[in-house]
Design a protein around this motif. Structure first.
Motif, mmCIF file in Angstrom:
data_model
loop_
_atom_site.group_PDB
_atom_site.id
_atom_site.type_symbol
_atom_site.label_atom_id
_atom_site.label_comp_id
_atom_site.label_asym_id
_atom_site.label_seq_id
_atom_site.Cartn_x
_atom_site.Cartn_y
_atom_site.Cartn_z
ATOM 1 N N THR A 1 -4.545 3.792 4.197
ATOM 2 C CA THR A 1 -3.138 4.169 4.132
ATOM 3 C C THR A 1 -2.879 5.638 4.438
ATOM 4 N N LYS A 2 -3.936 6.463 4.437
ATOM 5 C CA LYS A 2 -3.839 7.905 4.689
ATOM 6 C C LYS A 2 -3.110 8.661 3.580
ATOM 7 N N CYS A 3 -2.791 7.989 2.476
ATOM 8 C CA CYS A 3 -2.284 8.724 1.322
ATOM 9 C C CYS A 3 -3.467 9.056 0.417
ATOM 10 N N LEU B 1 13.731 4.881 -2.050
ATOM 11 C CA LEU B 1 12.505 4.306 -1.505
ATOM 12 C C LEU B 1 12.577 2.789 -1.490
ATOM 13 N N LYS B 2 13.019 2.202 -2.593
ATOM 14 C CA LYS B 2 13.135 0.739 -2.676
ATOM 15 C C LYS B 2 14.071 0.210 -1.591
ATOM 16 N N SER B 3 15.170 0.933 -1.383
ATOM 17 C CA SER B 3 16.133 0.506 -0.369
ATOM 18 C C SER B 3 15.530 0.577 1.031
ATOM 19 N N ARG B 4 14.804 1.639 1.314
ATOM 20 C CA ARG B 4 14.189 1.766 2.637
ATOM 21 C C ARG B 4 13.155 0.675 2.884
ATOM 22 N N GLN C 1 12.953 -2.691 5.720
ATOM 23 C CA GLN C 1 11.862 -2.715 6.682
ATOM 24 C C GLN C 1 11.536 -4.163 7.036
ATOM 25 N N VAL C 2 11.583 -4.484 8.302
ATOM 26 C CA VAL C 2 11.298 -5.849 8.764
ATOM 27 C C VAL C 2 10.104 -5.804 9.699
ATOM 28 N N ILE D 1 6.232 4.867 4.786
ATOM 29 C CA ILE D 1 7.622 4.978 4.343
ATOM 30 C C ILE D 1 7.699 5.781 3.052
ATOM 31 N N CYS D 2 6.756 5.555 2.160
ATOM 32 C CA CYS D 2 6.715 6.329 0.912
ATOM 33 C C CYS D 2 6.584 7.815 1.201
ATOM 34 N N GLU D 3 5.666 8.179 2.080
ATOM 35 C CA GLU D 3 5.445 9.590 2.403
ATOM 36 C C GLU D 3 6.703 10.207 3.024
ATOM 37 N N GLN D 4 7.422 9.437 3.827
ATOM 38 C CA GLN D 4 8.625 9.940 4.474
ATOM 39 C C GLN D 4 9.783 10.096 3.491
ATOM 40 N N THR D 5 9.796 9.289 2.438
ATOM 41 C CA THR D 5 10.922 9.266 1.503
ATOM 42 C C THR D 5 10.722 10.198 0.318
ATOM 43 N N LEU D 6 9.502 10.280 -0.181
ATOM 44 C CA LEU D 6 9.229 11.127 -1.332
ATOM 45 C C LEU D 6 9.398 12.596 -0.971
#
Length: 325
Positions: free
Chosen positions: A147-149, A243-246, A250-251, A205-210
């Motif tokens: 995941t690169k996190c 984050l939950k909304s993003r 995501q599809v 997405i987490c990294e982009q949102t946090l």
């Protein structure tokens, strides 16, 4: 020519030009005539090596060397002292005592200058390569390769540091655990290769949102942890709701099928009485479990000192698939 830069500090122009032409093919060369200029250029340009004459019109070379080595910004730069033959022993001893790595005698032989400069530049290059390799090793030890996190070990170590800082400064600290909903079904239906891709997408997405100051770590499987330093649960809740909304928007198209993703999240505060992060993670995990039971795709907050609640009447299993993952 390499990326190395050499700073020549020499006030006699003929001598400076001779030095410059001797090493011009080995590095980019900058020449200054005074000690004060040398101090300023060394700080600004961070040269790989300094050739420093002892006799200068303002500060002598020893004082310049002393100041360079006393400054955190320049103390790592190697210095070769340029000295006259009649003061060789005295100048060499004084220069080495102040941190110089070598010396060159006037009048100098060009071959000797090139050899000594090459030796120091080679050492600089090896040091850079070693530092780069160490950084790469540190990165590999801290990051989850899929995941690169950050990985679990780095996350837990960071959590302990954040708890110590929270207690020292009296700030707040929130922690969350999030889990990809029905991830087992995705793996079973489409295979682990697709599951790995989904994990990487969610982590991105987490990294982009946090926020920049937050720490995301993969704790295991499809479960992630987030640290929110100097943040109360209301502020953390706002970030997690975004984050939950993003994630829910995501599809992914897998084998010509459209797959929508959702996550469930448990949030809690780290209590000043917590000795380590384990108690807070248990509370966050409890809240995450409740989010699953309530239908997934939601954020549930578990206070660090929960109030008395009536016995739960929620079903212990999901009626759709009999599991919470």
């Amino acid at each position: 020519m390499s990326d190395n830069q050499v700073l020549i500090v020499e006030d006699i122009r003929v001598m400076a030009k001779l030095l410059e032409s001797t090493i011009a093919d080995m590095a980019k060369v900058t020449t200054v005539e005074t000690g004060e200029a040398a101090l300023q250029v060394a700080r600004d340009q961070q040269p790989s090596l300094i050739l420093l004459d002892i006799v200068l019109p303002d500060l002598d070379g020893f004082e310049v060397c002393k100041r360079l080595k006393a400054d955190d910004a320049t103390k790592h730069i190697p210095i070769i002292i340029i000295t006259g033959l009649h003061t060789e022993t005295e100048d060499e001893t004084s220069g080495f005592a102040l941190g110089a790595v070598d010396y060159i005698l006037k009048p100098f032989e060009r071959a000797i200058v090139r050899a000594r400069v090459k030796t120091q530049l080679d050492l600089v290059n090896r040091t850079r390569e070693l530092e780069a390799a160490n950084k790469e090793l540190a990165y590999l030890a801290a990051v989850d390769p899929l995941t690169k996190c950050f990985n679990r070990r780095y996350f837990m170590n960071t959590a302990e540091s954040e708890i110590a800082r929270m207690k020292r400064h009296g700030t707040e600290l929130a922690v969350a655990m999030l889990d990809i909903d029905r991830f087992k079904s995705i793996n079973d239906r489409f295979g682990h290769e697709v599951g790995d891709r989904i994990l990487a997408e969610v982590a991105e997405i987490c990294e982009q949102t946090l926020r920049r100051e937050d720490t995301l770590g993969r704790l295991g499987g499809e479960e992630f942890g987030v640290l929110f330093p100097s943040t109360d649960h209301d502020a953390a809740m706002g970030v997690l709701q975004r984050l939950k909304s993003r994630i829910s928007h995501q599809v992914s198209v897998i084998a010509r099928e459209t797959v929508s993703l959702t996550i469930s999240i448990g949030l809690t505060d780290v209590d000043p009485g917590d000795e380590n992060i384990d108690a807070a993670l248990r509370r966050a995990d409890k809240a995450l479990y409740m989010a699953k039971r309530l239908g997934r795709n939601r954020v549930i907050y578990e206070p660090s000192t929960p109030a008395e609640l009536p016995p739960s009447t929620f079903p212990m299993e999901d009626p759709q698939d009999g599991e919470f993952h």
